[in-house]
Motif scaffolding. Structure first.
Motif, PDB file in Angstrom:
ATOM      1  N   ALA A   1       0.825  -1.203   0.000  1.00  0.00           N
ATOM      2  CA  ALA A   1       0.000   0.000   0.000  1.00  0.00           C
ATOM      3  C   ALA A   1       0.858   1.251   0.000  1.00  0.00           C
ATOM      4  O   ALA A   1       1.841   1.344   0.731  1.00  0.00           O
ATOM      5  N   THR A   2       0.483   2.222  -0.829  1.00  0.00           N
ATOM      6  CA  THR A   2       1.255   3.461  -0.955  1.00  0.00           C
ATOM      7  C   THR A   2       0.717   4.572  -0.065  1.00  0.00           C
ATOM      8  O   THR A   2       1.200   5.704  -0.130  1.00  0.00           O
ATOM      9  N   ASP A   3      -0.263   4.264   0.766  1.00  0.00           N
ATOM     10  CA  ASP A   3      -0.816   5.298   1.648  1.00  0.00           C
ATOM     11  C   ASP A   3      -0.206   5.249   3.045  1.00  0.00           C
ATOM     12  O   ASP A   3      -0.653   5.943   3.958  1.00  0.00           O
ATOM     13  N   GLY A   4       0.814   4.401   3.212  1.00  0.00           N
ATOM     14  CA  GLY A   4       1.470   4.302   4.505  1.00  0.00           C
ATOM     15  C   GLY A   4       0.755   3.410   5.501  1.00  0.00           C
ATOM     16  O   GLY A   4       1.209   3.257   6.640  1.00  0.00           O
ATOM     17  N   GLU A   5      -0.333   2.804   5.084  1.00  0.00           N
ATOM     18  CA  GLU A   5      -1.075   1.903   5.956  1.00  0.00           C
ATOM     19  C   GLU A   5      -0.797   0.453   5.558  1.00  0.00           C
ATOM     20  O   GLU A   5      -0.034   0.181   4.626  1.00  0.00           O
TER      21      GLU A   5
ATOM     22  N   GLU B   1      -1.875  -2.566  -2.390  1.00  0.00           N
ATOM     23  CA  GLU B   1      -2.557  -1.485  -3.099  1.00  0.00           C
ATOM     24  C   GLU B   1      -4.054  -1.767  -3.215  1.00  0.00           C
ATOM     25  O   GLU B   1      -4.855  -0.819  -3.293  1.00  0.00           O
TER      26      GLU B   1
ATOM     27  N   ARG C   1      -5.384  -0.431  -0.076  1.00  0.00           N
ATOM     28  CA  ARG C   1      -5.401   1.037  -0.140  1.00  0.00           C
ATOM     29  C   ARG C   1      -6.580   1.542  -0.953  1.00  0.00           C
ATOM     30  O   ARG C   1      -7.285   2.486  -0.550  1.00  0.00           O
TER      31      ARG C   1
ATOM     32  N   ARG D   1      -9.776   1.105   0.967  1.00  0.00           N
ATOM     33  CA  ARG D   1      -9.838   2.134   2.012  1.00  0.00           C
ATOM     34  C   ARG D   1     -10.269   3.482   1.432  1.00  0.00           C
ATOM     35  O   ARG D   1     -11.112   4.189   2.013  1.00  0.00           O
ATOM     36  N   HIS D   2      -9.673   3.839   0.298  1.00  0.00           N
ATOM     37  CA  HIS D   2     -10.004   5.114  -0.339  1.00  0.00           C
ATOM     38  C   HIS D   2     -11.488   5.162  -0.709  1.00  0.00           C
ATOM     39  O   HIS D   2     -12.167   6.176  -0.473  1.00  0.00           O
TER      40      HIS D   2
ATOM     41  N   ARG E   1     -13.671   5.448   2.484  1.00  0.00           N
ATOM     42  CA  ARG E   1     -13.598   6.764   3.138  1.00  0.00           C
ATOM     43  C   ARG E   1     -14.204   7.864   2.279  1.00  0.00           C
ATOM     44  O   ARG E   1     -14.605   8.913   2.794  1.00  0.00           O
TER      45      ARG E   1
END
Length: 255
Positions: free
Chosen positions: A75-79, A83, A86, A89-90, A93
């Motif tokens: 994941a590139t969102d730091g979580e 991907e 991520r 999640r995006h 949210r």
């Protein structure tokens, strides 16, 4: 007739079809196929739905052509996760939750009171098949051995809990005796059931999509003012979904 406790078991969930699995095996990278095996199948379906909205690729091509990007990279969102995690999640949210309605879960719910059932059916986008008090007979001499019932914990939390428990159990016994006597006098089961209490337990097969389940959980989880029994149901449903699809846990925590 006996006191029962609530039990929830997942009996089925959305999985990729054999035809789609064969397509992936033939066309996708081996690593992608391995990544989505079993617990990631639901993610593959969610990814297909999400990317269909934004991708030039056809739905049947998305995991084949984009699977390596989403399942093969961190994941590139730091979580945590990949991907794919991520992206989901995006989407969650940003409230584009229609894309997770494609993931459905089937539950066997046993020992839920009729009182809690009336609360449960207020929630939309669930499907229910409920044990009938019309066709299933609950006489003491019937196969059921009488109706089962749910006793609220608050009965045992009173200053004189022993007497409170006896009072509650006497009410259940009186209801059973009334039901039996009405049946003996020729009243059909569908009408004798009118004397059965809200505490009477029932069995249910319930199906819901992930969006509806998360919405239900957000309103009925402990700490939101929900009555104890339906809060217990929400907790057990949550546990069953997370056991089947561990990647969903974060979304239960966020609602």
């Amino acid at each position: 007739m006996s006191e029962v406790n609530l039990n929830v078991m997942l009996i089925g969930k959305t999985q990729i079809s054999q035809k789609f699995a064969e397509k992936l095996a033939a066309e996708a990278k081996r690593e992608v196929v391995e990544d989505i095996a079993e617990e990631k199948e639901a993610q593959a379906i969610a990814l297909t739905a999400i990317r269909t909205c934004y991708s030039a690729n056809k739905p049947t091509e998305i995991v084949v052509k984009e699977g390596d990007k989403y399942f093969g990279r961190s994941a590139t969102d730091g979580e945590v996760g990949t991907e794919a995690d991520r992206l989901i999640r995006h989407i969650m949210r940003s409230k584009h939750t229609s894309t997770i309605e494609h993931l459905t879960y089937n539950f066997a719910v046993e020992g839920l009171s009729r009182s809690a059932l009336s609360q449960l059916t207020r929630h939309r986008f669930f499907s229910f098949s409920v044990q009938s008090q019309r066709y299933v007979k609950f006489g003491s001499d019937d196969r059921t051995g009488g109706f089962d019932y749910v006793m609220p914990p608050s009965v045992l939390g009173t200053p004189n809990s022993f007497l409170s428990k006896q009072l509650f159990k006497r009410a259940m016994k009186n209801a059973q005796e009334s039901y039996d006597k009405l049946r003996e006098r020729g009243v059909p089961a569908e009408d004798a059931r009118f004397v059965l209490p809200n505490a009477a337990a029932c069995n249910i097969v319930m199906t819901g999509n992930l969006r509806a389940i998360l919405d239900f959980y957000s309103k009925r989880k402990k700490g939101r003012g929900a009555q104890w029994e339906i809060a217990d149901l929400a907790d057990q449903i949550r546990a069953e979904v997370i056991e089947a699809d561990p990647w969903t846990e974060q979304f239960f925590e966020e609602v």
